[in-house]
Design an enzyme around this catalytic site. Structure first.
Site: not given
Length: 374
Positions: A229-232
């Site tokens: 959900g947050d592979l930034n």
């Protein structure tokens, strides 16, 4: 890195432990001595990079690690934090570069610490995690090779979680109104006022409208899974896999921050990765093709999923930019950290709509298709 959904007062939820208290806590809870300590940036949690050992002089087993002190609001969901922690341990066992927790003196993966800051009695969930070396992707000049590898990693990660991860509390990942789940782009209606009457507001309203009309009705046809959900670009660490300065090769050395995990769909993960990897790229509109190629080398998207990709990437841009603007409006003291994505994010979102969905998709799919031709 991602700024979190903070419509709640930050001052009432964010831990504010002094370094002296942190050093005492690590000794008391984990039986470890701290030789040095440095604060790490975070929005509503409190994180420290520390070096610990088993004795005072540091001669026995000195190791770097990260102490995570979760905000008092999220600390009220211990089952959710436990699932996130167990998912990290599972992925590590499966060969992914994720952190693992140190056990407390009592043999637990986390500990509930009573805080004495702010009004009322607050409790914060504390975990001590292994330190992952590497450079955030945000700090390198990305090339097609690492973009492809990250796309491939995103697919492998979600596939492993969907097919092999089991836990009694896994149902806590059905997070309903969680603002960072991509299915919840329509919830941005309540925060969009933070943009004022600007061209940015107009484009986000367009994203929300098209998302409601074209994506929401198709969700049931997408393949479901558990998303990181947050592979930034700040949550993916890399190190160099070659000494070539002309054509550097990278490998992923760390995956950080599992706090946005939730049930979603495979196509959400690739859209999120594409969006964040566009931020610092010299060729932002080309990023999607390389990430998609890597993802589809493991999990080819269906026609319905491919058809939603443009609006999913636009939706994640909108989530990141609107929530950052909303939070910065309420907590201006943290504006610089919150607006990291906004520095170039608005430019990329506006450019996507200026070029148009058909042309952007054509570029992505042509680049991805070229990998299959090799």
């Amino acid at each position: 890195m991602s700024s979190r959904n903070d419509c709640r007062p930050q001052a009432l939820t964010k831990p504010a432990l002094e370094e002296k208290a942190v050093i005492e806590l690590v000794d008391r809870v984990f039986g470890l001595k701290v030789s040095w300590i440095r604060p790490l940036p975070s929005y509503d949690d409190q994180n420290f990079h520390i070096c610990v050992s088993r004795n005072e002089d540091g001669a026995e087993g000195a190791a770097e690690c990260v102490l995570k002190i979760t905000n008092s609001e999220d600390s009220q969901e211990p089952d959710l934090i436990e699932v996130q922690t167990q998912a990290m341990m599972f992925l590590h066992a499966e060969g992914f570069p994720s952190a693992t927790p140190y056990l407390t003196k009592d043999g637990n993966t986390m500990f509930l610490e009573a805080g004495d800051t702010g009004p009322g009695s607050k409790k914060y969930m504390v975990r001590l995690l292994t330190y992952l070396p590497g450079t955030p992707v945000a700090k390198i000049a990305t090339n097609p090779q690492i973009l492809y590898e990250i796309g491939k990693l995103a697919a492998r990660l979600d596939k492993a979680l969907a097919e092999k991860f089991h836990h009694p509390s896994v149902k806590t990942l059905h997070r309903g109104q969680f603002i960072w789940n991509l299915a919840n782009v329509p919830l941005l209606h309540q925060y969009i006022y933070a943009l004022g009457q600007t061209k940015y507001c107009e484009v986000v309203e367009k994203v929300i409208q098209q998302f409601e009309e074209k994506v929401m009705p198709k969700l049931s046809s997408f393949r479901a899974c558990i998303n990181h959900g947050d592979l930034n670009d700040h949550n993916i660490l890399v190190d160099s896999a070659s000494a070539s300065l002309e054509d550097p090769q990278y490998r992923v050395s760390g995956i950080l921050d599992f706090s946005d995990m939730s049930y979603g769909y495979y196509v959400f993960e690739v859209a999120i990765a594409i969006m964040y990897l566009m931020i610092e790229s010299s060729d932002p509109l080309g990023v999607g093709g390389h990430v998609l190629a890597g993802f589809e080398s493991i999990l080819p998207l269906t026609p319905e999923e491919r058809g939603a990709l443009f609006l999913l990437v636009s939706g994640r841009f909108s989530q990141s930019l609107v929530i950052a603007a909303h939070t910065a409006l309420h907590y201006p003291e943290n504006k610089e950290y919150l607006m990291i994505t906004a520095r170039t994010g608005w430019k990329h979102l506006m450019k996507m709509f200026e070029v148009g969905q058909a042309a952007v998709e054509q570029r992505w799919f042509q680049i991805a298709g070229a990998y299959g031709d090799h």
